[in-house]
Design a protein around this motif. Structure first.
Motif, short mmCIF file in Angstrom:
data_model
loop_
_atom_site.label_atom_id
_atom_site.label_comp_id
_atom_site.label_asym_id
_atom_site.label_seq_id
_atom_site.Cartn_x
_atom_site.Cartn_y
_atom_site.Cartn_z
N HIS A 7 -46.40 2.05 -35.60
CA HIS A 7 -47.81 1.97 -35.20
C HIS A 7 -47.99 2.22 -33.71
CE1 HIS A 7 -48.20 0.05 -39.15
NE2 HIS A 7 -49.50 0.29 -39.07
N VAL A 8 -47.01 1.81 -32.90
CA VAL A 8 -47.15 1.95 -31.45
C VAL A 8 -47.05 3.41 -31.01
CG1 VAL A 8 -46.00 1.47 -29.24
CG2 VAL A 8 -46.41 -0.38 -30.86
N LEU A 9 -46.16 4.18 -31.65
CA LEU A 9 -45.99 5.58 -31.23
C LEU A 9 -47.26 6.41 -31.45
CD1 LEU A 9 -44.27 7.82 -30.11
CD2 LEU A 9 -43.24 8.15 -32.38
N PRO A 10 -47.83 6.44 -32.65
CA PRO A 10 -49.09 7.20 -32.79
C PRO A 10 -50.23 6.56 -32.00
CG PRO A 10 -48.61 5.98 -34.81
CD PRO A 10 -47.39 5.88 -33.95
N GLY A 11 -50.21 5.22 -31.88
CA GLY A 11 -51.25 4.55 -31.10
C GLY A 11 -51.24 5.00 -29.65
N SER A 12 -50.05 5.19 -29.09
CA SER A 12 -49.93 5.64 -27.70
C SER A 12 -50.52 7.03 -27.52
CB SER A 12 -48.47 5.63 -27.26
OG SER A 12 -47.91 4.33 -27.35
N HIS B 247 -55.85 -2.13 -42.35
CA HIS B 247 -55.86 -0.70 -42.60
C HIS B 247 -57.23 -0.21 -43.05
CE1 HIS B 247 -51.49 -1.03 -42.28
NE2 HIS B 247 -51.47 0.28 -42.11
N ARG B 248 -58.03 -1.07 -43.67
CA ARG B 248 -59.41 -0.67 -43.99
C ARG B 248 -60.23 -0.48 -42.72
NH1 ARG B 248 -58.63 -4.22 -48.34
NH2 ARG B 248 -59.65 -5.98 -47.29
N ILE B 249 -60.00 -1.32 -41.74
CA ILE B 249 -60.68 -1.14 -40.45
C ILE B 249 -60.22 0.17 -39.80
CG2 ILE B 249 -60.92 -2.05 -38.10
CD1 ILE B 249 -60.83 -4.85 -39.29
N LEU B 250 -58.93 0.47 -39.91
CA LEU B 250 -58.41 1.73 -39.37
C LEU B 250 -59.09 2.93 -40.04
CD1 LEU B 250 -56.43 3.32 -37.61
CD2 LEU B 250 -54.73 3.06 -39.44
N VAL B 251 -59.29 2.85 -41.36
CA VAL B 251 -59.96 3.93 -42.09
C VAL B 251 -61.37 4.14 -41.55
CG1 VAL B 251 -60.94 4.56 -44.33
CG2 VAL B 251 -58.59 3.75 -44.18
N TRP C 240 -56.48 0.28 -32.04
CA TRP C 240 -56.32 -0.45 -33.29
C TRP C 240 -54.91 -0.30 -33.86
CZ3 TRP C 240 -58.78 -4.44 -34.69
CH2 TRP C 240 -58.62 -4.96 -35.98
N PHE C 241 -54.28 0.85 -33.66
CA PHE C 241 -52.86 0.99 -34.00
C PHE C 241 -52.04 -0.05 -33.25
CE2 PHE C 241 -53.50 5.32 -35.81
CZ PHE C 241 -52.66 5.21 -36.91
N TYR C 242 -52.32 -0.19 -31.97
CA TYR C 242 -51.63 -1.19 -31.16
C TYR C 242 -51.91 -2.60 -31.68
CZ TYR C 242 -49.43 1.22 -27.22
OH TYR C 242 -48.59 1.96 -26.44
N GLN C 243 -53.20 -2.88 -31.96
CA GLN C 243 -53.56 -4.22 -32.44
C GLN C 243 -52.86 -4.54 -33.76
OE1 GLN C 243 -55.91 -6.57 -30.74
NE2 GLN C 243 -54.43 -7.63 -32.04
N THR C 244 -52.80 -3.56 -34.65
CA THR C 244 -52.11 -3.76 -35.93
C THR C 244 -50.63 -4.03 -35.71
OG1 THR C 244 -53.70 -2.29 -37.04
CG2 THR C 244 -51.62 -2.72 -38.17
N ALA D 210 -63.70 -7.37 -29.83
CA ALA D 210 -63.20 -7.42 -28.46
C ALA D 210 -62.79 -6.04 -27.97
CB ALA D 210 -62.02 -8.39 -28.37
N LEU D 211 -62.17 -5.23 -28.84
CA LEU D 211 -61.76 -3.89 -28.45
C LEU D 211 -62.97 -2.99 -28.20
CD1 LEU D 211 -58.71 -3.24 -30.81
CD2 LEU D 211 -58.68 -3.80 -28.38
#
Length: 275
Positions: free
Chosen positions: A7-12, A155-159, A195-199, A241-242
């Protein structure tokens, strides 16, 4: 089931591209509001033009590296088993397809901008970007991995955030002179990266809600329905918050950029024309 680095790599990548787009959108608008146009990518100035296409190279190289991680490293090269795709790594293959779309988008945009082999208008690039985000949307919506419980909620929030990226990309093609649309593109991509980071930090890191654990390295389970609801409420607060933090940062960047990059001669000429 995902992982922290997964999750961190694509989030970055999303965070870097989104934040850069927000900055460039604001600077371009305050510099000359009258001639402002929405852009799918933004050149990096300075260094005698050697870094002009850095954003596109980040998309191409980053997408390719992440693709290799998902398709080659995560599968341990056991891609085909008994004549079919390895069923134990279907999620990695799905991620690879999504990343391939981002890689293709970066390559097409580079060919369009740097060469004469594939000259495409900006609107066409926006529609290609929307198709790329759509592939990501469909991946997470119909994932072979059964995202249930608290993991499914994140993941629903990510969608939803990916859906916002799709809509903003389409709007960029349809309303090519809108500053809010251009800004929304950067904000939506930034939020997706965050959100990738948060997940990653919540489900696979030190911020796991009380009463919820990863069991057998396969599934996140909570000790009671109340604990799961608590985790979902925490996710709602994290999203708020984000969003609040990103919008506040956008306002701060605009306040910082306006007096430094605005051109008084254009403001005065526009005011004279209105008079």
């Amino acid at each position: 089931m995902g992982s922290f680095p997964g999750h961190v790599l694509p989030g970055s990548l999303f965070l870097a591209i989104g934040a850069w787009h927000v900055w460039c959108s604001i600077v371009r608008y305050v510099s000359n509001p009258k001639s402002f146009r929405v852009r799918i990518w933004n050149p990096v100035p300075g260094f005698d033009g050697s870094l002009r296409y850095l954003e596109l190279y980040v998309i191409v190289v980053g997408g390719f590296v992440d693709l290799c991680v998902e398709f080659l490293y995560a599968t341990h090269l056991r891609i085909v088993v008994n004549g079919v795709l390895n069923p134990a790594h279907m999620n990695n293959f799905e991620h690879s397809g999504m990343l391939l779309m981002f890689f293709i988008f970066g390559v097409i945009t580079l060919l369009s901008e740097k060469t004469s082999y594939l000259p495409l208008p900006e609107g066409a690039l926006f529609f290609i970007a929307s198709a790329t985000f759509t592939s990501e949307y469909l991946l997470f919506l119909f994932h072979s991995t059964s995202h249930i419980g608290l993991e499914g909620y994140y993941h629903r929030i990510l969608v939803l955030l990916v859906g916002l990226c799709i809509l903003s990309a389409i709007a960029g093609a349809l309303v090519p002179t809108s500053f809010p649309v251009d800004l929304c593109i950067g904000v939506s991509v930034t939020l997706q990266g965050l959100w990738f980071y948060q997940t990653a930090f919540t489900l696979y890191g030190p911020m796991m809600p009380d009463g919820c654990t990863i069991q057998d390295k396969e599934q996140i389970k909570c000790s009671s329905p109340e604990q799961e609801v608590h985790g979902e409420l925490l996710a709602n607060f994290q999203l708020f918050a984000l969003v609040f933090g990103v919008l506040t940062s956008v306002a701060a960047v605009y306040i910082y950029a306006e007096p430094r990059f605005s051109r008084p001669d254009l403001v005065n000429s526009r005011a004279s024309g209105n008079a």
